[in-house]
Motif scaffolding. Sequence first.
Motif, short mmCIF file in Angstrom:
data_model
loop_
_atom_site.label_atom_id
_atom_site.label_comp_id
_atom_site.label_asym_id
_atom_site.label_seq_id
_atom_site.Cartn_x
_atom_site.Cartn_y
_atom_site.Cartn_z
N ALA A 295 0.87 -1.17 0.19
CA ALA A 295 0.09 0.02 0.14
C ALA A 295 1.00 1.10 -0.07
N ASP B 38 -1.58 -0.96 -3.75
CA ASP B 38 -3.09 -0.47 -3.31
C ASP B 38 -2.85 1.15 -3.08
N THR C 198 -9.96 3.65 -4.81
CA THR C 198 -11.23 3.38 -4.29
C THR C 198 -11.96 4.91 -4.04
C1 LIG Z 1 -9.50 1.70 3.56
C2 LIG Z 1 -8.56 1.09 2.74
C3 LIG Z 1 -8.97 0.08 1.85
C4 LIG Z 1 -10.40 -0.18 1.64
O1 LIG Z 1 -11.01 0.24 0.33
P1 LIG Z 1 -12.49 -0.07 0.19
O2 LIG Z 1 -12.45 0.42 -1.32
O3 LIG Z 1 -13.43 0.86 0.96
O4 LIG Z 1 -12.68 -1.56 0.08
C5 LIG Z 1 -8.29 -0.53 1.11
N1 LIG Z 1 -6.86 -0.58 1.48
C6 LIG Z 1 -6.23 0.31 2.14
C7 LIG Z 1 -4.78 0.55 2.42
C8 LIG Z 1 -7.24 0.90 2.96
O5 LIG Z 1 -6.76 1.69 3.93
#
Ligand SMILES: *Cc1c(COP(=O)(O)O)cnc(C)c1O
Length: 370
Positions: free
Chosen positions: A160, A191, A218
């Motif tokens: 991430a 991510d 997202t």
């Molecule tokens: C909040 C978060 C998500 C979740 O995302 P959604 O699209 O709501 O499922 C995914 N990855 C990380 C690192 C997050 O902090």
Amino acid sequence: MPRWTDIVAGLPATVPFVGPETQERALGHAFAARLGANESVFGPSPNAVTAMTEAAAEVWKYGDPEGFELKTALARHHGVAPENIVLGEGIDGLLGLIARLVVAPGVPVVTSAGAYPTFNYQISGAGGIVHTVPYRDDAEDPDALLAKAKAVDAALVYLANPDNPMGSWLDAARIAALIDGLPDGALLCLDEAYCDFAPADAVPPLDMRSERVLRLRTFSKGYGLAGARIGYALGAAPVIAMFDRIRNHFGINRVAQAGALAALADQDYLARTVDKVAAARRELAAIGARHGVRALPSATNFVTFDCGRDGGFARRVVVELARRRVFVRMPFVAPEDRCIRVTAGRPGDLARLDAALPAALAAAGENVAG
Ligand SMILES: *Cc1c(COP(=O)(O)O)cnc(C)c1O
């Protein structure tokens, strides 16, 4: 008993995140400041609310299974083709699909110990083997991820950027080096849930030729649509096409599609949210400084505070804040679990935290400000 699969029968009954509603029921009171789930407390664009209100009356219709309008708008926004995009039920839903695409029982994957737990949850549900490397200096460590990916011949690597739960970030050059170094056939799940808040040099340019990386985005964070459950992956067209073999074709509801389309069109609103988040991060750092807990640098919509002691202490701080109606969370793994993680809130939310924090710290042990 039904004949459960060996994988499911062997799984522990874990939940990656206990929801704030579950905690409220257990505590017997509602939270006054909801600062634990990195939702956008600033809410979505009013245009998105209007679009969703209108779409609600049409909700008897299934959503467009192609998500054509939203994908077309996203493609234009990112300068890619619609074939480079798959919509999902948030990043969490996409992680489940990615697990189904590449993880058979026993397949090795690599992530960082204490990184986003829903990834591990989805991998374990598919029978994959999660290998971890430690954080380095409160950041994910791409060199260690790469070395481990090579050592175990990982099918999937998760990173991430910016990171949750630490708020730290890596620059684009380090991400590019990670992608270049991946072993043959390994796929990077990059991510980027927090990319809207990140400095430009933390987000590598989109290269839709590479079949080694999926960029996960997202509408839950910057755009304030967490409850609508909508996100997307960007990737090479042949990689994206594979999702059509297993995805839930009517899974992206039409209200969410309408809301996301309107939210995407309102980039001014997003920019104002990003400004409010930056101001809230500065205020959070000031609150921390007042009460003796150091704010770590953050490229996200939350601030991670070093409580200066061990995980047991930080856990008590989280509990004491919850008793004072302030919902926050914390990292799961040492040494990062010496911290608590607080979402960037509105001034009223932050005032609640400011008022509750000294007593929570005192109740959790001794006043670390002393
Ligand atoms: C909040 C978060 C998500 C979740 O995302 P959604 O699209 O709501 O499922 C995914 N990855 C990380 C690192 C997050 O902090």
